[in-house]
Scaffold this active site. Structure first.
Site, PDB file in Angstrom:
ATOM      1  N   SER A   1      35.701  37.568  49.008  1.00  0.00           N
ATOM      2  CA  SER A   1      35.674  37.847  47.571  1.00  0.00           C
ATOM      3  C   SER A   1      36.791  38.827  47.196  1.00  0.00           C
ATOM      4  CB  SER A   1      34.311  38.430  47.184  1.00  0.00           C
ATOM      5  OG  SER A   1      34.327  38.835  45.847  1.00  0.00           O
TER       6      SER A   1
ATOM      7  N   PHE B   1      43.921  36.675  38.668  1.00  0.00           N
ATOM      8  CA  PHE B   1      43.395  36.561  40.037  1.00  0.00           C
ATOM      9  C   PHE B   1      43.624  35.167  40.605  1.00  0.00           C
ATOM     10  CE2 PHE B   1      40.228  39.857  38.445  1.00  0.00           C
ATOM     11  CZ  PHE B   1      41.083  40.875  38.772  1.00  0.00           C
TER      12      PHE B   1
ATOM     13  N   TRP C   1      40.062  37.100  47.343  1.00  0.00           N
ATOM     14  CA  TRP C   1      40.208  36.182  46.204  1.00  0.00           C
ATOM     15  C   TRP C   1      40.645  36.944  44.952  1.00  0.00           C
ATOM     16  CZ3 TRP C   1      37.973  35.700  41.340  1.00  0.00           C
ATOM     17  CH2 TRP C   1      38.210  34.491  40.684  1.00  0.00           C
ATOM     18  N   HIS C   2      40.122  38.180  44.811  1.00  0.00           N
ATOM     19  CA  HIS C   2      40.429  38.946  43.605  1.00  0.00           C
ATOM     20  C   HIS C   2      41.843  39.499  43.573  1.00  0.00           C
ATOM     21  CE1 HIS C   2      36.070  38.940  42.754  1.00  0.00           C
ATOM     22  NE2 HIS C   2      36.462  39.097  41.514  1.00  0.00           N
ATOM     23  N   GLY C   3      42.438  39.705  44.732  1.00  0.00           N
ATOM     24  CA  GLY C   3      43.795  40.265  44.721  1.00  0.00           C
ATOM     25  C   GLY C   3      44.412  40.275  46.092  1.00  0.00           C
TER      26      GLY C   3
END
Lengths: 375, 481
Positions: B312, B481, B315-317
């Protein structure tokens, strides 16, 4: 079945009414938010351009274009009262040449002027600042001419967008922090229409740091004898930006095409140099126009101008200065350019405003001209 | 073209007119055309478009291939191959981002082609392929319909991440015109604008100032920035989802809710059941459960949890701080589970009974604090600056700056008043939504009240919203993102 479709039709109708209400509300909000173009206590943009559209067709014989030097220097009421000349001042704060051009085109849709008097101060820059564009264009009616003007504005100021002119709240909604009585009570701005674009300044500059421009050897000799210092002699000329050259050319061509006399002028200001003067002379010669530079010895003296007393500040004529400039140009228009005196109620009915302003000025009252109008 | 731009709504209106003018069976073509046009405007480079189309074509063919292979082992191999190829652009972007993040300034970075919505549509494709593999859905036979499912314009940039069985049929079956859908969709769009322009973008002014100059702001300022960023991120993302739902509703299409008032959560675990639900569910179904979930003992459960939250974070950055942020959330959950008996015992001793308002309040405030702390790391310009800010928040005492007008230097006081009032509106609406549907309540009111509310909302946004000249319009945060 019929009942269901009737219900649906009613809902669609309600939606349309709601959309109409929302559009009306948005229009009202935009009217409040839009800049009113206040200059020196006078709501020039709103009253000036709104008032221009209210003029009867083909009644304005002379138009004035240019920057704040123009709207402080040429009083249409003065021209009417003294010479019977029907004129309107379309100058606006830091009005660049392209803005003058689009306002000229706009004016020619309803008016057929015999002469256009243009102050050339803002030939020196391509554009003023963004607020000057807003002041000049916010109250121009939508037409292909305005669309073209807006496209030019967007080109000159990339931070602007075409849609911000269609929906002024995009540009002006942040004004909510500074909204004032006048933004809501537009009717209170109506009296300013009487000025027909003129902005009367009550102050007196007081300083005498103005230097005339010598055009000939005789000017320098005479000045030397009288102990007056002129601007240094030069054959150099200021280079106009391409936009100025382009639009000044367009203005000259348009006037020629319509048979209008284009008269170039420059009111007295300490910010006008000999190089600026030479550039305007060069342009005038190129297009066969006449240029009256009141910064040059011969015209400054012909005006009998006293810079310290007749100017409100470094650049703008006050009420008395405007009276002198109007006197000179009025004589010229009535004599050399054969602009006839015509009696017209549109100027007749507003004479008392100008009288009041002049009286206040003579009494040395330096209160804002706006206050004297709204009384 | 953003979801709050005039151009976007011109596209929506044109698509809407074409949609309802076409025969029912052909209406999906209007949506596909609208999506293609939207992507044209959204993509800054033709290569983004080409990569996007290639990924769609490949995953379309891949799904058919998966279905066609009878042998389970081979099927699995095909699935992994297609997933790896389809997800390659996202993986390359993430890995390169992490590697290049460590390069010194001045060292030339490799320019990457990053298609708009890459993070969202990649997950969408993976779930589609996995569902085809599991036999949960049949692979779509029409490449254009499949392209529409992947590229549906209201949600391509920022989700929610849809499932094929939930969205696909709604897109392909033409919907009949219903004025109620138009009204309800418009209401949602209006609420989305309120969230974006009255809260998210207003908060962004203060958030950007404090985070970008974190050395000049300490103590109470960091609290303000942390709280405001938590609200900004939520309202920004919620606004985008709400607008996507509203636009889809105009076409009679329902998009799933992505949020359920996450800041009312009573634990971090509860928070993740309420925050970005489509992503959380995706991670649960396609990462956590396939890893074994909680079926293989406590230690494996915790390891699976860590892996899921690191995914997660990734995935966000691309930065290391996003991995840290993901790891922090995994830690919160593991720590929360381990200490639950102890905390319950403490509550019993201090007489904070289960189910009482006081207990819920403490739980909610505690959860918000931990989540906010993690958001500070998430938003900070680097992990180091994030940790510096948290330390400052906990060690510097300067509450007077909240009262002596110091905040006015960040934003005029009128804007603070508006922002606070708007956050209060959001709070009361959220409270009401927890109890029932606010839209139902509005629809039961008299016409004058309904219209009055809508007109007031339009006027407030028009006048007080943070947009237009003089403001840098904030791009929707999750679009990055």
């Amino acid at each position: 079945m019929k009942n269901t479709s009737e219900k649906s039709a009613l809902k669609v109708l309600k939606c349309l009414i709601f959309c109409l209400l929302a559009a009306l509300m948005a229009h009202g909000i935009n009217r409040v938010l839009k800049i009113k173009g206040q200059e020196y206590g006078v709501y020039s943009s709103y009253a000036q351009y709104g008032g221009f559209y209210e003029m009867e067709k083909k009644t304005v014989d002379v138009l004035f274009l240019g920057s704040s030097h123009c709207y402080c220097g040429f009083s249409p009421q003065e021209f009417y009262d003294r010479y019977g000349i029907r004129s309107y001042n379309l100058g606006s704060s830091r009005q660049s040449t392209w803005l003058s051009y689009y306002w000229l085109r706009e004016a020619l849709k309803t008016q057929a002027p015999q002469a256009v008097v243009m102050d050339v101060y803002y030939t020196r820059v391509s554009s003023g600042d963004e607020s000057s564009v807003q002041k000049a264009l916010s109250y121009m009616k939508w037409s292909p001419n305005k669309a073209e003007a807006v496209r030019t504005a967007v080109k000159e100021f990339p931070e602007l967008t075409f849609k911000s002119f269609l929906l002024p709240n995009i540009r002006f909604h942040d004004r909510w922090k500074e909204l004032d009585r006048e933004d809501f009570m537009l009717s209170e701005l109506e009296p300013y229409k009487a000025l027909k674009g003129y902005v009367p300044l009550p102050d007196r500059y007081g300083k005498n740091d103005f230097k005339m421009i010598g055009e000939s050897e005789e000017d320098f000799v005479a000045a030397s004898k009288a102990g007056i210092e002129l601007q240094p002699k030069t054959d150099e000329y200021a280079e106009w930006p391409d936009t100025s050259k382009d639009y000044m050319g367009r203005i000259a061509d348009l006037c020629k095409e319509k048979g209008i006399d284009l008269i170039l002028v420059k009111t007295p200001t300490v910010r006008w140099t000999a190089e600026d003067h030479n550039a305007a002379v060069k342009f005038a010669e190129e297009y066969g126009l006449t240029f009256y530079d009141f910064n040059a010895c011969r015209y400054y003296e012909a005006l009998n101008y006293d810079y310290a007393q007749d100017n409100a500040d470094e650049g703008h004529a006050n009420v008395r200065g405007a009276e002198k400039i109007c006197g000179f140009i009025g004589e010229l228009l009535a004599g050399e350019y054969n602009v006839e005196a015509v009696r017209d109620d549109q100027w007749e009915k507003t004479a008392h405003f100008m009288e009041k302003i002049k009286k206040e000025f003579e009494n040395g009252e330096t209160g804002e001209a706006a206050e004297s109008l709204s009384d | 073209m953003t979801y709050i731009s005039l151009e976007y709504y011109i596209l929506v209106i044109v698509s809407l007119i074409v949609y309802y003018f076409l025969p029912v069976g052909r209406r999906w073509i209007a949506l596909l055309t609208g999506s293609a046009v939207f992507y044209c405007f959204a993509a800054s480079d033709i290569r983004q478009y080409v990569l996007f189309v290639c990924t769609i074509a490949l995953s379309f063919a891949g799904a058919l291939w998966i279905e066609a292979v009878p042998e389970p082992k081979k099927r699995k191999a095909v699935l992994w191959s297609v997933i790896l190829i389809s997800a390659a652009p996202l993986l390359i972007m993430k890995v390169t981002g992490i590697l290049q993040g460590h390069l010194r300034e001045g060292v030339e970075r490799i320019p990457l082609i990053v298609p708009v919505g890459l993070s969202f549509y990649t997950l969408q494709i993976i779930s589609y392929l996995a569902d085809v593999y599991r036999g949960k859905i049949r692979a779509q036979r029409n490449p254009l319909k499949y392209a529409l499912f992947i590229s549906f314009f209201p949600q391509i940039v920022q989700g929610p991440i849809p499932r094929y069985e939930q969205l696909g049929w709604q897109l392909f079956e033409g919907r009949n015109f219903n004025i109620d859908n138009i009204v309800r969709g418009s209401q949602r769009i209006l609420w989305g604008f309120f969230l974006k322009l009255m809260i998210a973008d207003k908060a962004a002014v203060a958030v950007n100032e404090i985070f970008n100059n974190y050395r000049d702001y300490e103590g109470a300022y960091v609290w303000v920035a942390g709280i405001l960023y938590s609200i900004q991120l939520y309202t920004d993302f919620l606004a985008c989802t709400t607008i996507a739902q509203g636009v889809a509703e105009l076409f009679g299409i329902e998009i799933v809710d992505n949020f359920r008032h996450p800041y009312f959560a009573v634990s971090v675990q509860d928070f993740w059941r309420r925050w970005h639900r489509s992503l959380s569910e995706w991670l649960r179904d396609y990462v956590y459960i396939p890893l074994g979930g909680n079926r293989k003992g406590t230690v494996r459960k915790y390891i699976n949890l860590c892996i899921t939250f690191l995914v997660s974070g990734l995935w966000h950055g691309e930065g290391i701080r996003f991995l840290f942020w993901g790891g922090l959330h995994a830690f919160y959950q593991i720590f929360g589970t381990c200490t639950a008996p102890l905390r319950n015992r403490v509550c019993e001793i201090v007489k904070l009974s289960e189910g009482t308002f006081s207990r819920r309040l403490y739980q909610t405030l505690g959860t918000c604090f931990w989540v906010m702390t993690a958001w500070i790391i998430f938003r900070a310009n680097s992990l180091r600056s994030g940790l510096h800010m948290i330390r400052s928040m906990l060690t510097v005492v300067n509450p007077w700056v909240l009262l002596n007008g110091s905040l006015d230097s960040i934003m005029p006081y009128q804007e603070w008043v508006l922002l606070s009032a708007s956050i209060l509106v959001l709070f009361f609406v959220s409270r009401a939504q927890e109890k029932g549907s606010v839209r139902e309540w509005i629809s039961e009111q008299h016409l004058t009240v309904r219209w009055g509310l809508a007109l007031a909302c339009i006027a407030i946004i028009m006048i007080f919203g943070t947009y237009g000249f003089g403001y840098d319009a904030q791009a929707f945060i999750y679009g990055g993102f």
